[in-house]
Design a protein around this motif. Structure first.
Motif, PDB file in Angstrom:
ATOM      1  N   HIS A   1      73.123  27.369  43.480  1.00 37.01           N
ATOM      2  CA  HIS A   1      74.591  27.395  43.605  1.00 37.01           C
ATOM      3  C   HIS A   1      75.274  26.767  42.385  1.00 37.01           C
ATOM      4  CE1 HIS A   1      74.901  28.914  47.667  1.00 37.01           C
ATOM      5  NE2 HIS A   1      74.150  27.965  48.169  1.00 37.01           N
TER       6      HIS A   1
ATOM      7  N   THR B   1      81.882  27.233  47.540  1.00 38.15           N
ATOM      8  CA  THR B   1      82.517  27.307  48.864  1.00 38.15           C
ATOM      9  C   THR B   1      83.313  26.036  49.140  1.00 38.15           C
ATOM     10  OG1 THR B   1      80.661  28.651  49.602  1.00 38.15           O
ATOM     11  CG2 THR B   1      82.057  27.711  51.314  1.00 38.15           C
TER      12      THR B   1
ATOM     13  N   THR C   1      79.665  18.339  49.477  1.00 36.88           N
ATOM     14  CA  THR C   1      79.420  19.323  50.546  1.00 36.88           C
ATOM     15  C   THR C   1      79.164  18.628  51.878  1.00 36.88           C
ATOM     16  OG1 THR C   1      77.062  19.356  50.033  1.00 36.88           O
ATOM     17  CG2 THR C   1      78.442  21.049  48.979  1.00 36.88           C
TER      18      THR C   1
ATOM     19  N   ASP D   1      79.936  33.937  44.980  1.00 34.30           N
ATOM     20  CA  ASP D   1      78.865  33.172  45.639  1.00 34.30           C
ATOM     21  C   ASP D   1      77.706  33.030  44.655  1.00 34.30           C
ATOM     22  OD1 ASP D   1      77.313  35.562  45.806  1.00 34.30           O
ATOM     23  OD2 ASP D   1      78.245  36.073  47.719  1.00 34.30           O
TER      24      ASP D   1
ATOM     25  N   GLY E   1      75.106  24.506  59.290  1.00 34.15           N
ATOM     26  CA  GLY E   1      75.609  25.551  60.190  1.00 34.15           C
ATOM     27  C   GLY E   1      75.377  25.265  61.655  1.00 34.15           C
TER      28      GLY E   1
ATOM     29  N   TYR F   1      78.875  22.668  56.498  1.00 33.27           N
ATOM     30  CA  TYR F   1      77.955  23.769  56.826  1.00 33.27           C
ATOM     31  C   TYR F   1      77.348  24.417  55.589  1.00 33.27           C
ATOM     32  CZ  TYR F   1      81.860  26.643  55.342  1.00 33.27           C
ATOM     33  OH  TYR F   1      82.863  27.200  54.580  1.00 33.27           O
ATOM     34  N   THR F   2      77.895  24.101  54.407  1.00 33.68           N
ATOM     35  CA  THR F   2      77.473  24.836  53.211  1.00 33.68           C
ATOM     36  C   THR F   2      76.910  23.905  52.141  1.00 33.68           C
ATOM     37  OG1 THR F   2      78.197  26.341  51.443  1.00 33.68           O
ATOM     38  CG2 THR F   2      79.820  24.729  52.196  1.00 33.68           C
ATOM     39  N   SER F   3      75.884  24.392  51.434  1.00 27.46           N
ATOM     40  CA  SER F   3      75.373  23.635  50.287  1.00 27.46           C
ATOM     41  C   SER F   3      75.982  24.164  48.990  1.00 27.46           C
ATOM     42  CB  SER F   3      73.843  23.747  50.234  1.00 27.46           C
ATOM     43  OG  SER F   3      73.463  25.107  50.168  1.00 27.46           O
ATOM     44  N   SER F   4      76.928  25.092  49.105  1.00 26.68           N
ATOM     45  CA  SER F   4      77.547  25.702  47.924  1.00 26.68           C
ATOM     46  C   SER F   4      78.802  24.949  47.516  1.00 26.68           C
ATOM     47  CB  SER F   4      77.909  27.162  48.232  1.00 26.68           C
ATOM     48  OG  SER F   4      78.943  27.609  47.369  1.00 26.68           O
TER      49      SER F   4
END
Ligand SMILES: O=c1[nH]c(=O)c2nc[nH]c2[nH]1
Ligand SMILES: [Zn+2]
Length: 458
Positions: A129, A338, A326, A436, A87, A332-335
């Motif tokens: 996640h 996403t 990712t 999520d 992020g 920006y995301t570890s998901s």
């Protein structure tokens, strides 16, 4: 770790092929003590296993309302050491992002206590996640890289762990001294993993030249030799950003292309994972296909640090093997959920320029995150789907109770609204677009429960 025979009862969903999402609303999957799937039934009542052979004492795990079992996600490209910067990237692009944000952070991993805090956090978070397998970049530091391998093993995440090699165009405070030290330190990390997991059952070392600009010809060639001598996989970056590509041209003037640089070094093989591949030429795609090297598509990163739009449909049509990454913290995301969404949206931006056939569907993006990723990391047939003989790397998803405006919001289920009239395909789409980690109730790797949320009855 001693495991029970376990029966997982409830809907299960997995990707059979790129566009075939198999939805079984009334399933039962039997998993043996060794974490392998020994039985798959599409009708839970008829398929109940005989009350013998130990199955009469089997543990039973049931999905909750509107829940289902889904294969664990495979993150084919993530920098564990960059997790504190998820992020944080401002308006940077690749080369200034590396100098401003990334090298200072990675250099701090000489502090093992700090490395321990960050690595424990990133492994716990990615498990939450639903990421059951990750191909990690660590840093140049041997003790911290070995610690990442230890943490993955103790927390139960399947992982490829790479000590980063970089011996030029990097800050004095953060680079390898020489080709010899890069190879020696890489070997030290390989030896450590051989010691903690001799068969590479869960943790595998991965040879990791950062990218062509930060490695001398000698280091690339030496790592290519090591790749061939050990048979271990390798990972690096390719054609992410236009300035980077110009830099590669100037640093390797006799090479035909970026892909050719890796090929010359012996680093373009079926066990190579190439991250990004945004600006590959047709000739490079052809070379990569010929060598059967694999692609990790990292759409969140490519948007965040404005690298470009990778042509995933073209790569797939040409027969390249593609998974999702990712790329924390360019991403920006570890998901991975996403990331799936980002892959779908980036494909729509490609479609706005090149036509509708570029669009990825929900089913296709889920395939890339599971079966596609399994092929990228060389574990197809073992993970990424639910078939007899495969390992139980899985997540249990819960979408929440049916609710209307007049009822209380189901906070535990997050943002996914289920009204009860949805088809299974629609429920899966709602999960992908509005879900999520609150929907990931439990996660298993090789049959071991490695994450669960409050309220999970397992
Ligand atoms: O997305 C990226 N992240 C990195 O850390 C990196 N290093 C070289 N090239 C890179 N690209
Ligand atoms: Zn990366």
């Amino acid at each position: 770790m001693a495991l029970h025979k376990t029966l997982y009862i409830g809907p299960f969903i997995h990707c059979k092929t790129l566009d075939d999402l198999d939805i079984c609303p009334n399933g039962l999957i039997g998993v043996d003590e060794d974490g392998k799937i020994s039985h798959v039934s599409r009708d839970a009542k008829e398929g109940l296993l005989p009350a013998q052979g130990g199955w009469e004492h089997a543990k039973i795990v049931r999905t909750e309302q509107h829940g289902f079992f889904f294969p664990g996600f495979i993150d084919t490209h993530i920098h564990a050491s960059q997790y504190p910067n998820a992020g944080v990237f401002g308006n940077s692009t690749l080369l200034d992002w590396l100098n401003t944000y990334t090298f200072p952070l990675e250099s701090s991993f000489k502090d093992l206590e700090r490395a321990s805090r960050i690595y424990n956090r990133v492994v716990a978070r990615t498990l939450s996640h639903g990421t059951t397998t990750a191909a990690y970049y660590a840093t140049v530091h041997v003790p911290a890289t070995n610690l990442l391998a230890d943490i993955c093993q103790s927390r139960g995440q399947r992982a490829f762990v790479g000590r980063v090699c970089m011996d030029r165009l990097s800050p004095d405070y953060y680079q390898d001294e020489s080709t010899e030290s890069a190879v020696r330190d890489t070997q030290a990390c390989i030896d450590h993993i051989k010691h903690i997991d001799p068969e590479f059952n869960l943790i595998t070392p991965i040879i990791t030249p950062r990218f062509a600009p930060s490695c001398t010809d000698e280091t690339l060639a030496a790592l290519g030799k090591l790749h061939h001598a050990t048979g271990l996989p390798c990972q690096t970056h390719i054609s992410e950003n236009l300035q980077e590509i110009s830099l590669v041209k100037s640093l390797f003037p006799t090479s035909d292309s970026y892909a050719h640089v890796y090929d010359t070094a012996g680093l373009l093989t079926p066990k190579t994972i190439l991250a990004h591949a945004v600006h590959l030429t047709p000739a490079e795609r052809h070379l990569i296909k010929t060598r059967d090297a694999k692609i990790s598509h990292c759409p969140a990163s490519n948007t965040a640090i404005t690298s470009g739009r990778a042509r995933v449909r073209t790569m797939l049509d040409e027969g390249l093997t593609v998974g999702l990454g990712t790329d924390v913290s360019g991403g920006y995301t570890s998901s991975m959920l996403t990331e799936i969404r980002e892959a779908i949206f980036v494909s729509r931006h490609v479609a706005m320029h090149e036509g509708d056939e570029a669009k990825l569907s929900v089913e296709e993006a889920l395939y890339l995150a599971t079966r596609g990723g399994a092929k990228v990391v060389g574990l197809e047939g073992r993970i990424g789907g639910f078939e007899v003989g495969m390992e139980w790397d899985a997540q249990m998803v819960r979408l929440g109770a049916v609710g209307g405006a007049e009822e209380r919001l189901d906070e535990r289920a997050g943002l996914v609204e289920v009204f009860g009239e949805e088809t299974w395909e629609e429920k899966v789409a709602k999960w992908v677009y509005t879900g999520d980690d609150r929907n990931t109730v439990a996660v298993w790797v090789k049959g071991r429960l490695v994450h669960s949320r409050e309220g999970f009855k397992g």
